[in-house]
Design an enzyme around this catalytic site. Sequence first.
Site, short mmCIF file in Angstrom:
data_model
loop_
_atom_site.label_atom_id
_atom_site.label_comp_id
_atom_site.label_asym_id
_atom_site.label_seq_id
_atom_site.Cartn_x
_atom_site.Cartn_y
_atom_site.Cartn_z
N TYR A 1 54.36 11.47 -9.24
CA TYR A 1 55.56 11.65 -8.42
C TYR A 1 55.84 10.35 -7.70
CZ TYR A 1 58.54 13.47 -4.62
OH TYR A 1 59.56 13.69 -3.73
N ASP B 1 52.49 2.51 -7.70
CA ASP B 1 52.94 3.31 -6.57
C ASP B 1 51.70 3.67 -5.74
OD1 ASP B 1 53.72 5.20 -4.77
OD2 ASP B 1 55.02 6.30 -6.15
N LYS C 1 53.55 6.10 3.93
CA LYS C 1 52.60 6.95 4.64
C LYS C 1 51.76 6.19 5.69
CE LYS C 1 52.48 10.21 0.78
NZ LYS C 1 52.96 11.53 1.08
N1 PLP Z 1 55.16 8.05 -4.19
C1 PLP Z 1 54.09 8.84 -4.05
C2 PLP Z 1 52.85 8.54 -4.83
C3 PLP Z 1 54.13 9.93 -3.17
O1 PLP Z 1 53.07 10.73 -3.06
C4 PLP Z 1 55.31 10.16 -2.44
C5 PLP Z 1 55.39 11.30 -1.51
O2 PLP Z 1 54.51 12.08 -1.37
C6 PLP Z 1 56.40 9.30 -2.62
C7 PLP Z 1 56.29 8.25 -3.50
C8 PLP Z 1 57.65 9.52 -1.86
O3 PLP Z 1 57.47 9.20 -0.52
P1 PLP Z 1 58.39 9.85 0.61
O4 PLP Z 1 58.05 11.30 0.67
O5 PLP Z 1 58.04 9.07 1.84
O6 PLP Z 1 59.81 9.62 0.20
#
Ligand code: PLP
Length: 417
Positions: free
Chosen positions: A140, A234, A262
């Site tokens: 994700y 990511d 985060k």
């Molecule tokens: N990338 C990863 C690996 C994530 O776990 C998340 C959210 O949990 C995101 C991107 C998206 O981040 P946000 O919820 O701050 O938009």
Amino acid sequence: MSAKAWAEARRALAGGVDSPVRAFKAVGGTPVFMSRGLGPHLYDDEGKRYLDLCLSWGAIILGHADEGVTAAVQRQAVLGTSFGTATEAETALARRIQEAFPGMERIRFTSSGTEAAMSAIRLARGVTGRKTIVKFEGCYHGHSDGLLVKAGSGLATFACPDSDGVPEEIAGLTAVLPYNDSSALKRFFAENEPPACVIVEPVAGNMGVVAPAPGFLETLRSLTSRRGTLLIFDEVITGYRVSWGGAQAMYGIRPDLTLLGKIIGGGLPVGAFGGSARIMNALAPEGRVYQAGTLSGNPLSMAAGRAVLSRLSPEFFRDLNARAASFASRLEALFRRRRLAASVSRVGSMFTPFFLPRRPRNFTEAARSDRRRFAKFFRAALSRGIYLPPSAFEASFLSSAHDPSHLESALEAFATC
Ligand code: PLP
């Protein structure tokens, strides 16, 4: 009280929530409304205390309402919350991040991980002049259109949308490959024009925790380098979570672009992406790839982020990871003693109890985890004062505020869940 709050929320908010998983649809029952956090604990609107193993989806690595972070936010709040101008705090946080992530020679802050991923992909397309991208099944990267796609069957399927409202033309530019499958990756590169980028969670957290198989990230690095495709790690979850330098330091692979979020915002809204000066200079105002944000790099998030990162170090992660390793192995032993077909998958201080006899290696295997058994486990844990992420396919986390006595009491509770 939560039942009343839930009824009212459903009259005011779409589906009662601002992010779908909070509605507890995967585990049943009424969502708990939390009103306070302190250290490893959350307190609901009736004052009941929970040991928090979700930690705002991994953002809270020092525990809730940490004194240093709270003081930094308070200090900044009285000086103003948003200026919409350049601030020295952005440079200071970027510099701190560059100590742990030297490949992020230039950084751009955003307000969420979603924005960081979306912007990095635009940058990759701008730099390479290519349209297609590759992601992995079960990973994700936020909810932007081109990333909300699922794999069809077959080895490399140009995907169809996973959500209504995503045009097929956009989803069709995203190829989805199975995680941890180096052969599928090689076939894809042999049979297709090289894509603009490959984006991957170097340790998957969003199908539950799945570690990269030996050689997978190495294959990814060498294929992308050879074909002029940008490799995007990511690390929104794994950055400052699995180690001081994230998964890229842990596995010794340097991507072209890194996404963070985060933890670097200390619980305030944040995201960031970065890479070499050459690539990042393609962004406006130096270059022609547009990207912007009213609250990007806002002073409160920068202050909270700096307060958190000032406390993190390689030693911090050695301690936290050792505590998490012992906790996860004791939990798995407990499952074995109870003759449950369950395993615990862990990297650093992120872990997932899977109701599967073996730790999964990809999304197809993770998806076989017994969801009903997880829902029962979740509800039993909740009633015993333990707050897990409300879905079988998420990562749980520990913070430095979780001391051995908290973990002992969690294991005692899990013995009867
Ligand atoms: N990338 C990863 C690996 C994530 O776990 C998340 C959210 O949990 C995101 C991107 C998206 O981040 P946000 O919820 O701050 O938009």
